[in-house]
Scaffold this motif. Structure first.
Motif, PDB file in Angstrom:
ATOM      1  N   ASP A 110       0.819  -1.213   0.000  1.00  0.00           N
ATOM      2  CA  ASP A 110       0.000   0.000   0.000  1.00  0.00           C
ATOM      3  C   ASP A 110       0.857   1.270   0.000  1.00  0.00           C
ATOM      4  N   CYS A 111       2.057   1.183   0.559  1.00  0.00           N
ATOM      5  CA  CYS A 111       2.922   2.366   0.685  1.00  0.00           C
ATOM      6  C   CYS A 111       3.643   2.714  -0.611  1.00  0.00           C
ATOM      7  N   CYS A 112       3.631   1.825  -1.581  1.00  0.00           N
ATOM      8  CA  CYS A 112       4.441   2.023  -2.787  1.00  0.00           C
ATOM      9  C   CYS A 112       3.886   3.121  -3.683  1.00  0.00           C
ATOM     10  N   ASP A 113       4.797   3.883  -4.274  1.00  0.00           N
ATOM     11  CA  ASP A 113       4.416   4.976  -5.157  1.00  0.00           C
ATOM     12  C   ASP A 113       4.154   4.444  -6.567  1.00  0.00           C
ATOM     13  N   TYR A 114       3.595   5.312  -7.393  1.00  0.00           N
ATOM     14  CA  TYR A 114       3.371   4.998  -8.808  1.00  0.00           C
ATOM     15  C   TYR A 114       4.560   5.562  -9.594  1.00  0.00           C
ATOM     16  N   ASN A 115       5.366   4.678 -10.159  1.00  0.00           N
ATOM     17  CA  ASN A 115       6.501   5.108 -10.974  1.00  0.00           C
ATOM     18  C   ASN A 115       6.038   5.314 -12.409  1.00  0.00           C
ATOM     19  N   ILE A 116       5.866   6.556 -12.802  1.00  0.00           N
ATOM     20  CA  ILE A 116       5.373   6.880 -14.136  1.00  0.00           C
ATOM     21  C   ILE A 116       6.540   7.349 -15.010  1.00  0.00           C
ATOM     22  N   ILE A 117       6.716   6.685 -16.144  1.00  0.00           N
ATOM     23  CA  ILE A 117       7.794   7.034 -17.064  1.00  0.00           C
ATOM     24  C   ILE A 117       7.195   7.733 -18.277  1.00  0.00           C
ATOM     25  N   ILE A 118       7.607   8.971 -18.481  1.00  0.00           N
ATOM     26  CA  ILE A 118       7.100   9.780 -19.594  1.00  0.00           C
ATOM     27  C   ILE A 118       8.185   9.841 -20.671  1.00  0.00           C
ATOM     28  N   PHE A 119       7.909   9.270 -21.811  1.00  0.00           N
ATOM     29  CA  PHE A 119       8.887   9.244 -22.897  1.00  0.00           C
ATOM     30  C   PHE A 119       8.733  10.513 -23.743  1.00  0.00           C
ATOM     31  N   ASP A 120       9.191  11.625 -23.150  1.00  0.00           N
ATOM     32  CA  ASP A 120       9.067  12.927 -23.813  1.00  0.00           C
ATOM     33  C   ASP A 120      10.399  13.411 -24.379  1.00  0.00           C
ATOM     34  N   ASN A 121      11.401  12.507 -24.364  1.00  0.00           N
ATOM     35  CA  ASN A 121      12.720  12.814 -24.929  1.00  0.00           C
ATOM     36  C   ASN A 121      13.360  14.056 -24.304  1.00  0.00           C
ATOM     37  N   THR A 122      13.171  14.201 -22.996  1.00  0.00           N
ATOM     38  CA  THR A 122      13.816  15.302 -22.269  1.00  0.00           C
ATOM     39  C   THR A 122      14.745  14.716 -21.215  1.00  0.00           C
ATOM     40  N   ASN A 123      15.558  15.575 -20.656  1.00  0.00           N
ATOM     41  CA  ASN A 123      16.458  15.162 -19.577  1.00  0.00           C
ATOM     42  C   ASN A 123      16.023  15.774 -18.252  1.00  0.00           C
ATOM     43  N   ASN A 124      14.739  16.066 -18.137  1.00  0.00           N
ATOM     44  CA  ASN A 124      14.224  16.670 -16.908  1.00  0.00           C
ATOM     45  C   ASN A 124      14.447  15.747 -15.717  1.00  0.00           C
ATOM     46  N   SER A 125      14.700  16.344 -14.573  1.00  0.00           N
ATOM     47  CA  SER A 125      14.899  15.566 -13.350  1.00  0.00           C
ATOM     48  C   SER A 125      13.590  14.944 -12.890  1.00  0.00           C
ATOM     49  N   ASP A 126      13.698  13.891 -12.080  1.00  0.00           N
ATOM     50  CA  ASP A 126      12.505  13.259 -11.516  1.00  0.00           C
ATOM     51  C   ASP A 126      11.760  14.257 -10.638  1.00  0.00           C
ATOM     52  N   SER A 127      10.456  14.104 -10.586  1.00  0.00           N
ATOM     53  CA  SER A 127       9.655  14.928  -9.693  1.00  0.00           C
ATOM     54  C   SER A 127       8.677  14.035  -8.945  1.00  0.00           C
ATOM     55  N   VAL A 128       8.271  14.488  -7.783  1.00  0.00           N
ATOM     56  CA  VAL A 128       7.366  13.720  -6.922  1.00  0.00           C
ATOM     57  C   VAL A 128       6.124  14.547  -6.641  1.00  0.00           C
ATOM     58  N   GLU A 162      18.744  15.192  -4.031  1.00  0.00           N
ATOM     59  CA  GLU A 162      17.688  15.105  -5.049  1.00  0.00           C
ATOM     60  C   GLU A 162      16.834  16.370  -5.143  1.00  0.00           C
ATOM     61  N   LYS A 163      16.502  16.928  -3.978  1.00  0.00           N
ATOM     62  CA  LYS A 163      15.732  18.176  -3.924  1.00  0.00           C
ATOM     63  C   LYS A 163      14.415  18.086  -4.689  1.00  0.00           C
ATOM     64  N   ASN A 164      13.688  16.975  -4.508  1.00  0.00           N
ATOM     65  CA  ASN A 164      12.440  16.816  -5.266  1.00  0.00           C
ATOM     66  C   ASN A 164      11.313  16.161  -4.461  1.00  0.00           C
ATOM     67  N   ASN A 165      11.402  16.237  -3.139  1.00  0.00           N
ATOM     68  CA  ASN A 165      10.369  15.667  -2.262  1.00  0.00           C
ATOM     69  C   ASN A 165      10.360  14.144  -2.240  1.00  0.00           C
ATOM     70  N   HIS A 166      11.407  13.506  -2.783  1.00  0.00           N
ATOM     71  CA  HIS A 166      11.501  12.047  -2.687  1.00  0.00           C
ATOM     72  C   HIS A 166      11.516  11.611  -1.228  1.00  0.00           C
ATOM     73  N   GLN A 181      16.393  10.789   4.722  1.00  0.00           N
ATOM     74  CA  GLN A 181      15.548  11.857   4.201  1.00  0.00           C
ATOM     75  C   GLN A 181      16.346  13.141   4.008  1.00  0.00           C
ATOM     76  N   GLY A 182      17.177  13.458   4.985  1.00  0.00           N
ATOM     77  CA  GLY A 182      17.978  14.669   4.903  1.00  0.00           C
ATOM     78  C   GLY A 182      18.944  14.625   3.734  1.00  0.00           C
ATOM     79  N   PHE A 183      19.583  13.463   3.528  1.00  0.00           N
ATOM     80  CA  PHE A 183      20.535  13.310   2.429  1.00  0.00           C
ATOM     81  C   PHE A 183      19.815  13.411   1.088  1.00  0.00           C
ATOM     82  N   SER A 184      18.610  12.835   1.016  1.00  0.00           N
ATOM     83  CA  SER A 184      17.806  12.917  -0.196  1.00  0.00           C
ATOM     84  C   SER A 184      17.453  14.365  -0.517  1.00  0.00           C
ATOM     85  N   ASP A 185      17.053  15.114   0.484  1.00  0.00           N
ATOM     86  CA  ASP A 185      16.707  16.527   0.273  1.00  0.00           C
ATOM     87  C   ASP A 185      17.918  17.330  -0.204  1.00  0.00           C
ATOM     88  N   MET A 186      19.094  16.971   0.296  1.00  0.00           N
ATOM     89  CA  MET A 186      20.321  17.673  -0.085  1.00  0.00           C
ATOM     90  C   MET A 186      20.734  17.359  -1.522  1.00  0.00           C
TER      91      MET A 186
END
Length: 293
Positions: free
Chosen positions: A33-51, A210-214, A203-208
């Motif tokens: 139940d805790c697992c997120d939805y990993n959505i892959i958008i094939f838009d041919n960009t190099n945008n960073s992951d977002s949450v 990734e900076k994307n609310n992961h 969490q702290g290391f991720s924020d430092m």
């Protein structure tokens, strides 16, 4: 949150015009139940992951390229569930990968083994000069070897579920090496109090980095695993997150000594030199054998 929720979300963001797929453990039907939805958008960009949080659930958006050639990325595209594919581009792309599934798996496992060897050389060098990052490299090497073994068993590394996958593997020489590899990671130290400290630092290391609310997803998963007494699974998951983020700054680690303080707790680093040397020797031996097979 159900499938309709995230499809409506994608439509509202005008993303449905691109090829889109669901990946990760939800696509493989092994999610909690805790697992997120990993959505892959094939838009041919190099945008960073977002949450993005939707009600009590999370969507993690990855951006991808239909001309992708990196083996570590192609290996993740096994068993994707297509959500949108207006021109059938994604279906054709995935069918080409599927035709070479065995080759992709073998190439990826070899890459992981070689990467583990690189980590072990760095660990040994750091140990010789008493660099505190030595333990980080040992942990990374162990995680890469687990990735390799899973790939050789045609299994994806879905970190929350990896230990459960390992428990189900048939005994053989390759799979039996996992007990020694996981021993080097340190699951036996898993306790509620340690995991809560590891979680906060992870969490702290991720924020430092990734900076994307992961970090919100990290907490959601860790809380679930701890609540359900899956302590070793939680330890593995947090370590895997830290491995991935440490690797993003690996070439700068010596110039960023401040990170060692948060990693000491988040990665639950070993400081026993004798133990570290023993782990390096054990993992080096396993990696060498795997590379010859």
């Amino acid at each position: 949150m159900n499938n309709m929720d995230f499809k409506l979300f994608l439509k509202e963001l005008s993303l449905m015009e691109h090829p889109i797929a669901l990946g990760g453990c939800r696509a493989q039907k092994i999610h909690y139940d805790c697992c997120d939805y990993n959505i892959i958008i094939f838009d041919n960009t190099n945008n960073s992951d977002s949450v993005v949080q939707i009600d009590s659930g999370f969507v993690r958006l990855h951006h991808a390229n239909l001309n992708e050639s990196r083996i570590e990325i192609l290996n993740k595209y096994d068993n994707l569930e297509i959500i949108s594919d207006p021109k059938w581009e994604l279906k054709i792309f995935l069918s080409k990968i599927n035709e070479k599934k065995s080759l992709v798996s073998q190439a990826y496992s070899r890459k992981c083994i070689v990467e583990s060897q690189v980590c072990l050389v760095k660990a040994k060098n750091d140990l010789d000069i008493s660099d505190p990052f030595a333990s980080c490299w040992v942990k990374c090497a162990a995680y890469f070897l687990i990735d390799a073994v899973l790939s050789l068993n045609n299994k994806q590394n879905c970190p929350v579920h990896t230990l459960n996958s390992i428990r189900k593997l048939k005994p053989n020489t390759l799979n039996d090496s996992l007990s020694l590899i996981t021993e080097c990671i340190g699951f036996e130290r898993s306790t509620n109090s340690l995991l809560l400290r590891m979680l906060k630092s992870t969490q702290g290391f991720s924020d430092m980095i990734e900076k994307n609310n992961h970090s919100k997803i990290i907490k959601n998963k860790a809380d679930y695993l701890i609540k359900n007494s899956l302590l070793s699974d939680c330890y593995f998951y947090l370590g895997n997150v830290n491995r991935n983020n440490f690797y993003k700054i690996k070439d700068m680690s010596s110039k960023l000594p401040e990170f060692i303080h948060i990693l000491k707790t988040g990665f639950d680093l070993e400081n026993d030199i004798v133990k570290l040397q023993s782990d390096i020797n054990a993992l080096t031996s396993i990696a060498n054998v795997m590379l010859k097979d």
